[in-house]
Design a protein around this motif. Sequence first.
Motif, PDB file in Angstrom:
ATOM      1  N   GLU A   1      -2.521  12.518  -1.876  1.00 18.34           N
ATOM      2  CA  GLU A   1      -1.443  11.888  -1.123  1.00 18.34           C
ATOM      3  C   GLU A   1      -1.603  12.140   0.372  1.00 18.34           C
ATOM      4  O   GLU A   1      -2.027  13.219   0.783  1.00 18.34           O
TER       5      GLU A   1
ATOM      6  N   CYS B   1       5.407   5.114  -1.068  1.00 17.62           N
ATOM      7  CA  CYS B   1       6.792   5.578  -1.097  1.00 17.62           C
ATOM      8  C   CYS B   1       7.274   5.747   0.336  1.00 17.62           C
ATOM      9  O   CYS B   1       6.668   6.499   1.104  1.00 17.62           O
TER      10      CYS B   1
ATOM     11  N   GLY C   1      -0.207   3.896  -4.711  1.00 13.72           N
ATOM     12  CA  GLY C   1       1.224   4.166  -4.674  1.00 13.72           C
ATOM     13  C   GLY C   1       1.730   4.241  -3.239  1.00 13.72           C
ATOM     14  O   GLY C   1       1.054   4.764  -2.374  1.00 13.72           O
TER      15      GLY C   1
ATOM     16  N   ARG D   1       6.925  -2.657   0.999  1.00 16.10           N
ATOM     17  CA  ARG D   1       7.271  -1.302   1.450  1.00 16.10           C
ATOM     18  C   ARG D   1       6.544  -0.952   2.744  1.00 16.10           C
ATOM     19  O   ARG D   1       7.124  -0.327   3.636  1.00 16.10           O
TER      20      ARG D   1
ATOM     21  N   LYS E   1       4.613   7.957   2.260  1.00 12.26           N
ATOM     22  CA  LYS E   1       3.719   8.789   1.458  1.00 12.26           C
ATOM     23  C   LYS E   1       2.872   7.848   0.610  1.00 12.26           C
ATOM     24  O   LYS E   1       3.382   7.131  -0.239  1.00 12.26           O
TER      25      LYS E   1
ATOM     26  N   THR F   1       0.678  11.608   3.990  1.00 13.45           N
ATOM     27  CA  THR F   1       1.985  11.316   4.564  1.00 13.45           C
ATOM     28  C   THR F   1       1.815  11.068   6.055  1.00 13.45           C
ATOM     29  O   THR F   1       1.144  11.833   6.746  1.00 13.45           O
TER      30      THR F   1
END
Length: 112
Positions: A73, A109, A107, A50, A62, A75
């Motif tokens: 988080e 995304c 994580g 990713r 993110k 971004t």
Amino acid sequence: MAIRDRGKLKWQPASFMPLGFEMTRAMFKDQERQPKPLLDEYEREEFDQRISYAMESNSPVKLSIWDDGFTYEITGRIHYVDPITKQLRIEVKPGEFERIAFEDVVGVCVIG
């Protein structure tokens, strides 16, 4: 008959209260801590894919970051991956970068 007040002396035992409130806040904060999630080899590989896709397509990402028992988080766009120091350099705002260690990422995304 005059009132004989002790003045500041009567409030002296309450001087410990700010310290007590601070200790209570720290206790509740410690109770909210979570252990670091265990990620297997396949999840790490998926995160790498990713991240490389986001760098190629210049897409925002993110990231979920674990730091001392708490997850937050970030971004931004991935600017550079440093394999020597094992860090990601993320452009949060134009001209403003943050460095994040690979091991703290829990994580990924891709947005967009």
